[in-house]
Structure formats: structure tokens, C-alpha cells
Write an enzyme that holds these catalytic residues in place. Structure first.
Site, mmCIF file in Angstrom:
data_model
loop_
_atom_site.group_PDB
_atom_site.id
_atom_site.type_symbol
_atom_site.label_atom_id
_atom_site.label_comp_id
_atom_site.label_asym_id
_atom_site.label_seq_id
_atom_site.Cartn_x
_atom_site.Cartn_y
_atom_site.Cartn_z
ATOM 1 C CD GLU C 78 -3.152 -0.748 2.019
ATOM 2 O OE1 GLU C 78 -4.424 -0.525 1.615
ATOM 3 O OE2 GLU C 78 -3.017 -0.767 3.351
ATOM 4 C CG HIS C 97 -2.628 3.283 5.701
ATOM 5 N ND1 HIS C 97 -3.995 3.689 5.583
ATOM 6 C CD2 HIS C 97 -2.798 1.897 5.624
ATOM 7 C CE1 HIS C 97 -4.925 2.602 5.232
ATOM 8 N NE2 HIS C 97 -4.009 1.466 5.409
ATOM 9 C CG HIS C 99 -5.841 -0.983 9.578
ATOM 10 N ND1 HIS C 99 -5.261 -2.338 9.217
ATOM 11 C CD2 HIS C 99 -5.902 -0.301 8.319
ATOM 12 C CE1 HIS C 99 -5.040 -2.439 8.037
ATOM 13 N NE2 HIS C 99 -5.175 -1.269 7.359
ATOM 14 C CG HIS C 167 -8.786 0.186 4.279
ATOM 15 N ND1 HIS C 167 -8.274 0.064 2.870
ATOM 16 C CD2 HIS C 167 -7.705 0.008 5.016
ATOM 17 C CE1 HIS C 167 -7.067 -0.440 3.055
ATOM 18 N NE2 HIS C 167 -6.604 -0.171 4.383
#
Lengths: 270, 270, 270, 270
Positions: C78, C97, C99, C167
Site C-alpha cells: 500500500e 496509514h 486501522h 478500511h
């Protein structure tokens, strides 16, 4: 006297570490105490997270929240929270400002704090709210100016806790241990109160009589001693490297020359 | 006999540490056991947080909750909780009093505890509630007087758990291990029950038949042994400095002179 | 230059560990920084959990997210998330990034993030949402193709945070420290916002003026320094075995030969 | 072969510790694997908490869940859960049974598990429920009899997860690592799903196409490797005393004499 001050610093340093370790404070927040020898002074750490505070980190302030000596290090910009309360409350000898997560839902929804178990009595029934925006409009929401601290102290009144909307909480105590006890058990109570509200609309609380009597548990039983021992041991057991004590420590009084007073409004350092 | 007492103290000390480590107890709360050699006596620590209790901390009490010898240290003011239950329940050999957070929403909303998974059967179906205010009006909510402890024991009846509104929970067990097992898994169940209620109004529970059968898992399978081993290892792995064992330890019987009996109502020490 | 790069790697490695330690990232997620010496490059670790990242793990990428040298190790699939944002936002020097669990209820219910306490201002008011399905239909929901990363960067626009439905979240910052500060305090805010919504429908938030002013706390006060010191110490105190630094480390440039460019779409390695 | 078995035991032991450390399993629950050399055998620990399991603890079972040799130690009474699934699912090489708290609200309210973020795809969309009471009436709710395990395996069908009402969850995987990956991320998803439901009735989930594609992330990317490294390091960093490996270890095959088969229904030992 020096010994008393030395013990006071040690206790206040431990208090800072306890409130961090018990989940009340993270990077932001602070615990102060009125100077044991002079009610017109108070001790507050230089700007660092409470979990890292050592006895050497304390700066001596007057009640205008001006340092007695140029500390030579960053200071908490919100120290007026402490100074203004020491002005208005002679019986208060310790103040804590925090952003404890447990209170956030109460603050955000404007829900009154009520004691739902006996130890939650330390927060009182429906302690006052305060919102910086009411008097001061749009700000960065740090309580930095003397008038902002004074406004907060007025809202606190004779209570032991004031809920600062969209910010956090400020707690007052008759001693460092009392202040910490109130911080921890009001936070526990807030947590339980919020969890209870999620499953029922009718949440039982203590009566005014019970609140008044149970609120004295820390003063009249060995509960305070037992808790302090417990929390101290938990801090000791946490281990880890001791934070640098001497690095950038506030300069001790080698000369009696006072620093030029900087208006608190100008020096927006935290 | 001395060896049996020695083992009993070690097990009870470990039990105190387990309930602290498993999140059932914090600074306040206690675990006791009936004396292995004399059913008219029970062992309970001096006043300190369960996490810090060592085998040397135990005081021997009669069922009136009077110490056999002057312990010379602070005592739990709520010890009548234990004594009164040992009086009324000959088959109970261990009692735990706690303020576990998981139960607070049930207590505050008057919601019945129901087993929602098989291991929650240890709490029974709808164990009784008790509220100190009903009989005693406004108090500081500590269960200190013999009549308060007797009232609580009556509410417990033949159950294994009594939910003390606006206070906490008291759990009884046939042994120390059984008591701890009930404490831990009823707390887990309470947590799950509350979380379930937050997302649905129809929460499935065990049938009475299942509750009765599943309630015997600890007695009839290796579940108790396995859990005790697991919890013991977690306590051992926690490490940290051992709390001071000898400091202010209760005085051992050097003379047979009994202390002057202080009415439990007077000595409001915890 | 080498010294600056060396310091940059150390800071970025620590940043990865901080976001893991503060509960923002678990096995999946990453923190990158724009190369201190070349705005057309960025540094991102090889494929490993952020908690384990060491200064030797960083791979140098161009803004097409192609490695300058064949790293000889697994790469994050990613990484286009980072490269595409560095393309469109010259003032952004760090991207994360994650979660983080705190955001999941907002993502799942399409609830706008709003700052509910002053430090939550770092996320802005109602940052944008993005859903991979809108443009790309059914995918495995990893942002792997350049066009997917570009789509996400467009959704981020001039904001500091974009909420990726079903996501996670991507956060941008002007520096590594700024990016981490935004990650941590937006996550805290999200947690408080969700907890508040569970007990009340009217959740107070910061005004636009307050958000703009409070959003500058990290830039204009010692808050960032204090937090960074705090989080660094918590990482240091966590202890534990240092993960293997040299094992499978990306190959350093011994030759100037570039690897054959693999279209990002083909190499679906994470 | 011996080396392969040795590696298998090491991996399975680590898997047990990982699921404990990641909060999936506490005192109760277990992870097994199909024997690497014989599909008609599986390996499962003697009766102890997964956090304490060592490579020496494994017992070899046939698919009737009978031990090949008398282990001389307590066995999990619920081992038929594993054996029955290995019978019906040739592609399954690892099974985990747990009581993870995250699932309890779904179990108690009969709410379907749905993937709400991409990594939750590992649980599938609306995996089946099973309730022991349906076929077997009042029991102690342990899955002990072969017919109970067979019933559960039928409910699992071709899915990767079966939700056992008022009990827990059983997860199947193509390998030990795959099984652990599914356990951890389905638990995270369940946690997020429940938290989301507390603030909104419309919870977005993955489409069937996304679920199918995202469900392959562990097989087709370095995600599994990265996660396993991460979880392994967290177990290693946890430290603590290694549990006693040799104490009461299952007897190794010194003779080929098989123990007298005890009907699983009789030996209700866990």
C-alpha cells in the site's frame, strides 16, 4: 524547612507519576501543591508529561503564576489554573488539571457528574461546568491568561471539581494525597456512570447525606493511606528508565535577582 | 497444623494478588478464608490493597470480627462482611468483597445479573441485591457495624453472590480457589452482559438447568486447576518489587493476653 | 547530509514505534517521511509491523512508489498511499496509514469526525471520507494501484486526515512529529466522540474558530515537544528484545544499477 | 520427519501463546493442528491455559479424539471439537476454540458477524450459529461427547467460523498461522462491529465480492508473515518465567501399548 520542602517535592513528584499511571493524565495535565512554607507560593513542574516529573523539576510560583526565578526551561502555559485557585481557596493545597478520557462523554454531552458508588462521592453531586467560550469566545482553549484562570476558579467556587467543557477537568484537594484520591476515584466514577448510562436511563446515585458522609472516607479511614501505598507500589513496579532528572532542570536560586516579569498573556509557552 | 496454616496463608495471599491482577479489585476490597483448623475463626489481611498482601499480613479473627490478638496495625473496617457470612453459611470457607468495574452498570441500573455464557453460571441466576440505605438510611456506605454485616449476610442467603447497590459485590465460595473462580468469571460475565445490553434488548442467558450443571464445571473438571495455574503464572510474571512483608506486620501471639474489645462501631478504621 | 539522513531514519523509526505503542497501529499500517534531502523521494520501511521497524529498515522510494534500489525484501503493497500524497501536497512531509480501532465506529456508520476536545482539533472538522468501492468496485480493499492511491490523495485534498470507509485512516503532517501528534490525538478524539455518542445525541464540538486556533497548539506551544518526550520514554520503557535489525535489511546502494521497474499493479506483495 | 514434528510442535506452542497474548483466549480455550505426517491424527495440548503451553505439552490424538498413548495428565474435555472438524474438513489443518470477549455481545444477542473492515473478511459474512441446547437440551455446555462435537462440525459446514451461542467461537484454518490470523482479525472485527452498533443502526460491511477478495489477503500478501512476526515478537517481549515444561508432561511413546479406551462421555475431565 529544607527537609520539609524536600519531602514535599518528593511527594508531588510521586503524585504526578501516580495520576499518569492510573490513567488520569497522559502527555498533558499537571499536579501542583501549595508551598509548604509559604501559602503565597506554589510548586509546579516545568513543562513535561507528569509521568516523567522528578523532584528536581519543580518551579516555585507566586499566586500570579510568575516564577520566582527564571527557570530557564519551558513552563506549563496553563499554570494560571493553579495560581488562581490557590488565591480563592485558602484551604486548597493541591490542584490537578487533566483530560481524563472517562470524563469526555460527560463533558461532551453536558451530563452532570453524579456519584454512583460510594467512592465517587469525592467529586460531589453535580459539580459545576465551565466553558471558556462563554466569556472569551474563540480561543485555542488553553487557559493561559490570568482572567481565564480567574474565570475557571470562580466556576469551581467551593466545589472540589470543575468540568471544563470540550477540554477536561480541574480538581482541588486539601493536600496532595487528597487531590490525587479525588482525581482517581472521580475518574472511576465517571467511567462507571457513562457505562451505566449506555444500558439504562435510570442511574441510581448517592443521596446528599450519603455523599457528604462517604466523601469523608479518605479523611476518616485508612482508605487514603491504603490507596497511596497501592498506587505508589504500582508506580515503583512499572520500572523503566528514570527520566533525565538534571537535564534542563529549573535553575536553583543562586542569586536573588528576579527575572523581568513577562505578562502571562505574551508568553504563550506551555 | 502449623504447616496447614502456613499453606493456607500462602494460598490466601496468592488469592488476594490474583483478584487484583485479574482486574476484580484495586485499592479497596479483600479476600478472606475460614481458618483451616477452627471454623469459628477466619483469616483476613491487615488493611492494605490485596495486590500487596503477603502471607505475614493475615490477622486471625473470631466470627464477631474481633482480632484474637491486638494486631498493632490498621484493620479493614468492613471485615464484618466476612465474619457475618461465616456465621450464617457453614459451607462457605472464603469470602471476597470487591468493587469490580464490570458490575457497576448492573448495580447502578438495578439490572439483574444473568449468566450469558457457561462460565458465568458461577454467579447464579439473578443473585440478590442489597442496599445499605434500606435499613440504615444515610451512612458513609461502608459496611462496618455488625448489624450492617448481618443485614448483608441475610441478603446473600444461600446464594454465592450479593450485589450491593451503589457499592460493589460480595462473593462466597466453598474454598479460596472456588471463591476466586466465582469472582473472576462472574466479573467476565457481567462485562459481557453489559456490553450485550448496549446493542440489543434481548440477551440470551443460560436456562436454570444449564446454570445448575455449568455451575459445577469448576468442581467437576480440571477447569479450576487450569485457571488457578494460569492466574498464578500471570501474577508471577507481573514481577515488580515485592511489597515490604515485615513492616508493620500484625504482631504474632507472644502473649495470650487478649486486647480490650473495641466495639466495631467505634473503631471506624478501614 | 548523511548525518541528516541518519537522524531522519532514527526519528522515523521511533515514530513507527510510537504509533504502535500508543495503540494507533498493530500489525498493519505504516509511517513514512519525505526524504530530508530530496522532495521527490520518501522513506518507508520494508514490510514489517511498525512496532518492529528499525532505522535500517527504510527503503527509499520515488514518488511513483518505486524503490530506488532493489530492496531484496518484502515491501508494503500500500505504499502508493504515501507516494501519491507526497505528489499532491508539497507541504506534507510525513504520512501515516493505520486501522486504529477508535475510528472504526465512525467509518462503519459514516459518522463525521468532529473535534470534541481541544486537542482533537488536529483532525479538523468533518475530514473527508473515501470508499475504494466507489471508483474501483469490488477489490481486496488494499490501496495498491497508483490510480487507487491517486484517488485517495484527491479525497484527502487539503485536509490532514481522510477516513477510508471499511478500511482505516490516512493522516498527513508537516513533519514526522506533527504527523504522529495528529494520529494520536485524532484517535483519542475519535474514541471520546464514539463513547459520547453512546450516551447522548447532542455532542458538543469545537467551533470553527476554536478548531483553527486549537489546531495550532502543537506548532505554537511546547505541547509537541512534551508529547514527543513522553511517547519516546514510553517506548523506551516498554523494553523487550530489539527486533533483528540486520536480518533481511534492504540492500544499500552498492551499485548504481536500478532494478527493472515492476508495475505496481503486478507486484501485489505487501 | 522428527524434525518436521519438532517444528510443528514449536509453531503450535507459539500459536497458543499468541492467541492468549492477543486477548483471544484466557484460561479456557485451545489451538490444535492436524499431524504434519498423518491426516488421521492431530496434536492438542494437555489441559492447561494456552498461554502456558510448551512444545512438550502436546498429546497425539486420533480423529475419535482418543490419545494414542495414555498421556498421564489431564486432557481437554472439549477436544472432540477438534477431532470432529478434522474428520469433516480435509483441508482444515488447524482449529481454535475460544471464548473471546469481543464476540460475546454477538452471541448473546444472536447478531450476525459481518466484516466491517477489510481484515474482518477472514470470518466470512454471517458465519453460522450453533446452540448446544437445540439438540442436547440442558447440559453443562461443554462440548464433550462425540455427538456434540459432530453436531458442531455440521453447523460449521464449509465456513471458517461457527458462533456457539452462550459459549464462544470455534475457528478453522488451512494452517496454524492461517487459523491464528482468522482468530485475531475476526475478533478485532467483532469488537469494532459491536462498538459501531452502539452508535448507529446502519453499519456498513464488505460486499460479497470484497469479502471473497479481501479474505485472501493472508494467503496472497506478506500480511500473514508480517503479522506472525509481530505477534511472535510481542510474545517474546512479554517475558516472564517460562512455565514448567517437564512437569506432568504427557508420556512419550516408550511402549506401543495403547491405553484402554475410555468412552469420551465417561471421562468428563477437561
Amino acid at each position: 524547612m529544607a527537609n520539609k520542602l524536600s519531602e514535599a517535592r518528593a511527594e508531588l513528584s510521586l503524585a504526578n507519576r501516580i495520576v499518569a499511571n492510573e490513567g488520569i493524565i497522559d502527555a498533558f495535565g499537571h499536579v501542583s501543591m501549595r508551598h509548604p512554607d509559604n501559602p503565597k507560593r506554589y510548586l509546579l513542574s516545568r513543562s513535561r508529561a507528569p509521568e516523567l516529573v522528578t523532584p528536581d523539576d519543580f518551579i516555585e510560583y507566586d499566586l500570579e503564576s510568575q516564577p520566582l526565578r527564571d527557570p530557564g526551561v519551558g513552563q506549563y502555559s496553563e499554570r494560571v489554573i493553579h495560581g488562581e485557585i490557590y488565591k480563592t481557596r485558602p484551604e486548597v493545597n493541591s490542584v490537578c488539571h487533566h483530560h481524563c478520557p472517562a470524563f469526555m462523554p460527560l463533558l461532551a454531552t453536558g451530563t452532570d457528574y453524579v456519584p454512583i458508588f460510594h467512592l465517587g462521592a469525592v467529586g460531589g453531586i453535580r459539580p459545576p461546568f465551565w466553558d471558556q467560550h462563554d466569556e472569551f469566545g474563540d480561543t485555542n482553549m488553553l487557559v493561559v491568561k490570568p482572567e481565564e484562570g480567574a474565570s475557571l476558579a470562580r466556576a469551581l467556587g467551593k466545589h472540589w471539581m470543575v468540568l471544563m467543557k470540550r477540554h477536561g477537568v480541574t480538581v482541588a484537594g486539601t493536600s496532595v494525597k487528597d487531590c490525587v484520591f479525588r482525581c482517581v476515584f472521580s475518574a472511576r466514577n465517571a467511567e462507571y456512570q457513562v457505562r451505566s448510562m449506555a444500558i439504562g436511563s435510570n442511574v441510581a446515585s448517592l443521596s446528599p447525606g450519603e455523599t457528604q458522609l462517604a466523601g469523608q472516607i479518605s479523611a476518616k479511614t485508612t482508605g487514603l493511606t491504603r490507596s497511596w501505598e497501592y498506587w505508589s507500589m504500582r508506580v515503583a513496579n512499572k520500572g523503566g528508565a528514570a527520566p533525565a532528572a538534571k537535564r534542563s532542570s529549573p535553575a536553583r536560586a543562586k542569586s536573588s535577582k528576579k527575572p523581568k516579569r513577562r505578562p502571562a498573556g505574551k508568553a504563550r509557552r506551555r
